[in-house]
Scaffold this motif. Structure first.
Motif, PDB file in Angstrom:
ATOM      1  N   PHE A   1     -12.313  -5.167  -7.946  1.00  0.00           N
ATOM      2  CA  PHE A   1     -11.658  -4.451  -6.848  1.00  0.00           C
ATOM      3  C   PHE A   1     -10.941  -5.434  -5.928  1.00  0.00           C
ATOM      4  CE2 PHE A   1     -11.703  -2.445  -2.606  1.00  0.00           C
ATOM      5  CZ  PHE A   1     -10.997  -1.278  -2.900  1.00  0.00           C
TER       6      PHE A   1
ATOM      7  N   TRP B   1      -6.994  -4.542  -5.681  1.00  0.00           N
ATOM      8  CA  TRP B   1      -6.587  -3.613  -4.628  1.00  0.00           C
ATOM      9  C   TRP B   1      -5.698  -4.226  -3.541  1.00  0.00           C
ATOM     10  CZ3 TRP B   1      -7.939  -2.596   0.635  1.00  0.00           C
ATOM     11  CH2 TRP B   1      -7.489  -1.352   1.093  1.00  0.00           C
TER      12      TRP B   1
ATOM     13  N   VAL C   1      -1.908  -2.658  -2.820  1.00  0.00           N
ATOM     14  CA  VAL C   1      -1.510  -1.969  -1.590  1.00  0.00           C
ATOM     15  C   VAL C   1      -0.227  -2.574  -1.023  1.00  0.00           C
ATOM     16  CG1 VAL C   1      -2.157  -1.552   0.818  1.00  0.00           C
ATOM     17  CG2 VAL C   1      -3.815  -1.176  -1.009  1.00  0.00           C
TER      18      VAL C   1
ATOM     19  N   LEU D   1      -0.528   8.120   0.491  1.00  0.00           N
ATOM     20  CA  LEU D   1      -1.967   8.027   0.732  1.00  0.00           C
ATOM     21  C   LEU D   1      -2.755   8.078  -0.576  1.00  0.00           C
ATOM     22  CD1 LEU D   1      -2.271  10.311   3.886  1.00  0.00           C
ATOM     23  CD2 LEU D   1      -2.420   7.808   3.796  1.00  0.00           C
ATOM     24  N   ALA D   2      -2.316   8.927  -1.499  1.00  0.00           N
ATOM     25  CA  ALA D   2      -3.000   9.005  -2.791  1.00  0.00           C
ATOM     26  C   ALA D   2      -2.844   7.712  -3.568  1.00  0.00           C
ATOM     27  CB  ALA D   2      -2.452  10.183  -3.603  1.00  0.00           C
ATOM     28  N   ASN D   3      -1.680   7.079  -3.466  1.00  0.00           N
ATOM     29  CA  ASN D   3      -1.454   5.828  -4.188  1.00  0.00           C
ATOM     30  C   ASN D   3      -2.275   4.675  -3.634  1.00  0.00           C
ATOM     31  OD1 ASN D   3       0.979   5.477  -6.388  1.00  0.00           O
ATOM     32  ND2 ASN D   3       1.206   7.352  -5.167  1.00  0.00           N
ATOM     33  N   LEU D   4      -2.751   4.777  -2.408  1.00  0.00           N
ATOM     34  CA  LEU D   4      -3.628   3.745  -1.863  1.00  0.00           C
ATOM     35  C   LEU D   4      -4.916   3.599  -2.672  1.00  0.00           C
ATOM     36  CD1 LEU D   4      -3.288   4.357   1.988  1.00  0.00           C
ATOM     37  CD2 LEU D   4      -2.365   2.428   0.687  1.00  0.00           C
ATOM     38  N   THR D   5      -5.269   4.654  -3.393  1.00  0.00           N
ATOM     39  CA  THR D   5      -6.484   4.622  -4.215  1.00  0.00           C
ATOM     40  C   THR D   5      -6.255   3.981  -5.577  1.00  0.00           C
ATOM     41  OG1 THR D   5      -6.099   6.770  -5.282  1.00  0.00           O
ATOM     42  CG2 THR D   5      -7.198   6.786  -3.137  1.00  0.00           C
ATOM     43  N   MET D   6      -5.004   3.765  -5.955  1.00  0.00           N
ATOM     44  CA  MET D   6      -4.593   3.230  -7.263  1.00  0.00           C
ATOM     45  C   MET D   6      -4.701   4.264  -8.381  1.00  0.00           C
ATOM     46  SD  MET D   6      -5.718  -0.798  -7.402  1.00  0.00           S
ATOM     47  CE  MET D   6      -7.486  -0.561  -7.403  1.00  0.00           C
ATOM     48  N   VAL D   7      -5.253   5.417  -8.117  1.00  0.00           N
ATOM     49  CA  VAL D   7      -5.408   6.447  -9.156  1.00  0.00           C
ATOM     50  C   VAL D   7      -4.806   7.764  -8.658  1.00  0.00           C
ATOM     51  CG1 VAL D   7      -7.374   5.416 -10.335  1.00  0.00           C
ATOM     52  CG2 VAL D   7      -7.770   6.868  -8.340  1.00  0.00           C
ATOM     53  N   ALA D   8      -3.569   7.710  -8.205  1.00  0.00           N
ATOM     54  CA  ALA D   8      -2.922   8.865  -7.589  1.00  0.00           C
ATOM     55  C   ALA D   8      -2.923  10.128  -8.451  1.00  0.00           C
ATOM     56  CB  ALA D   8      -1.483   8.495  -7.193  1.00  0.00           C
TER      57      ALA D   8
ATOM     58  N   LEU E   1      -5.567  12.589  -7.980  1.00  0.00           N
ATOM     59  CA  LEU E   1      -5.501  13.331  -6.721  1.00  0.00           C
ATOM     60  C   LEU E   1      -4.295  14.276  -6.694  1.00  0.00           C
ATOM     61  CD1 LEU E   1      -6.389  10.394  -4.287  1.00  0.00           C
ATOM     62  CD2 LEU E   1      -7.917  12.140  -5.216  1.00  0.00           C
TER      63      LEU E   1
END
Length: 362
Positions: free
Chosen positions: A83, A87, A91, A117-124, A127
């Motif tokens: 991570f 990550w 970002v 915001l969803a792309n901040l998780t790397m797994v958009a 979501l």
């Protein structure tokens, strides 16, 4: 990783792989799809169409390097390290891509706050949102691979049964590709790329003289070639009927994996190894930045400077950005994330200890 422990051949192979992917996007894909606007840069490059195989080479390198990174680590420590590595840089690069895309609306890639915001998780996509950049799909593949590795580590299987795990994975991939054709299996077990990951895993296992690793390494090579050919067979439907020669794909996969096997043992002087290490680390932000930002550059500058000059300017700009991100942002951010993750793990252990004592008394 210390300079003496780095494998400079793999860093150089990473550079070649990211260059191949960029070549594919700019000399083939954007010509076919028109994603960089109506500018005409000539016919799509003939051999450039095979540059996408650079991503599969990354997967094979990952299988090898991740096998090394698990040695001497707990499942939690491995997850924190991965991570921290992925990550922070993601970002920054994703945010830069979003900014450029907003500033060049003519590209036709709309952006919403929910998408960002969803792309901040790397797994958009999980979501319900699209990737900020089309290249990010391979990051999700990597994350799924890391997830399986961490799970197997947690149960003590990864360390004890590496060859058995590899065999099971190859069998699942072969059955799915030959007979089942399940979309769920394809996504969950990464059956398109299993041969590449397993090749890297078994290359490391063979170095450690794990019994049976060399046999499974050969099987993984065959699986990678067949998987690469089957994947290429689906691409004409995506790219307007443009052909992808199966013999060329098979030859490139074979050559790339044999090259990986040789380069994994390459040793160079410390100064060269350190420089190769910097270049290798730069490939991650380069990969994340190149596609949509590159399209924006060709959209704005291509009609004025022409394709070749735009490509050179883009290479300089992205190389400089990647160098800054790697040296000034990724390293300190990764250290902070690792410290935070390890502190959180220790805190959780302390909190859980009284509960474990109570259960044992019962």
């Amino acid at each position: 990783m210390a300079v003496s422990e780095r494998r400079p051949g793999l860093d150089l192979l990473r550079v070649a792989a990211v260059a191949a992917v960029a070549w594919f996007h700019f000399a083939f894909r954007m010509q076919v799809t028109g994603e960089a606007g109506p500018a005409d840069f000539g016919e799509p490059g003939g051999f450039a169409r095979y540059g996408y195989l650079g991503v599969s080479v990354f997967f094979a390198i990952s299988g090898y390097v991740i096998s090394i990174s698990t040695e001497g680590r707990s499942a939690y420590g491995f997850a924190v390290a991965r991570f921290a590595r992925l990550w922070p840089g993601f970002v920054v690069c994703m945010s830069l891509t979003a900014l450029v895309t907003l500033l060049v609306p003519g590209l036709g890639f709309p952006i919403t706050a929910a998408q960002y915001l969803a792309n901040l998780t790397m797994v958009a996509p999980f979501l319900g949102q699209p990737f900020m950049d089309g290249a990010y799909w391979s990051i999700v593949v990597e994350i799924l691979f890391y997830g399986w590795v961490a799970l197997l580590m947690a149960f003590g299987l990864w360390q004890r049964w590496p060859v058995a795990i590899a065999i099971v994975w190859l069998v699942i991939a072969a059955l799915d590709q030959a007979a089942i054709g399940s979309g769920l299996l394809r996504k969950l077990f990464l059956t398109d790329f299993a041969g590449f990951f397993v090749f890297g895993m078994m290359l490391r296992a063979a170095e450690r003289q794990v019994p049976g690793a060399r046999v499974v390494l050969a099987a993984a090579l065959v699986q990678a070639i067949s998987g690469g050919v089957l994947f290429a067979a689906r691409l004409p439907a995506v790219y307007g009927g443009e052909p992808f020669d199966p013999l060329t794909v098979a030859g490139l996969v074979l050559g790339a994996l044999l090259l990986l096997s040789g380069l994994s043992r390459l040793r160079l002087p410390d100064g060269v190894t350190a420089a190769a290490g910097v270049a290798g680390r730069m490939t991650y932000p380069l990969y994340l930045l190149h596609q949509h930002i590159g399209y924006a550059a060709f959209f704005l500058l291509g009609p004025v400077l022409g394709g070749a000059a735009t490509a050179m300017a883009l290479a300089v700009a992205l190389g400089g950005a990647a160098l800054i991100i790697t040296g000034r942002i990724e390293k300190p951010a990764a250290r902070a994330v690792r410290r935070g993750g390890l502190w959180l793990g220790e805190w959780a252990q302390v909190r859980a200890a009284p509960l474990l004592v109570v259960r044992r008394r019962r």
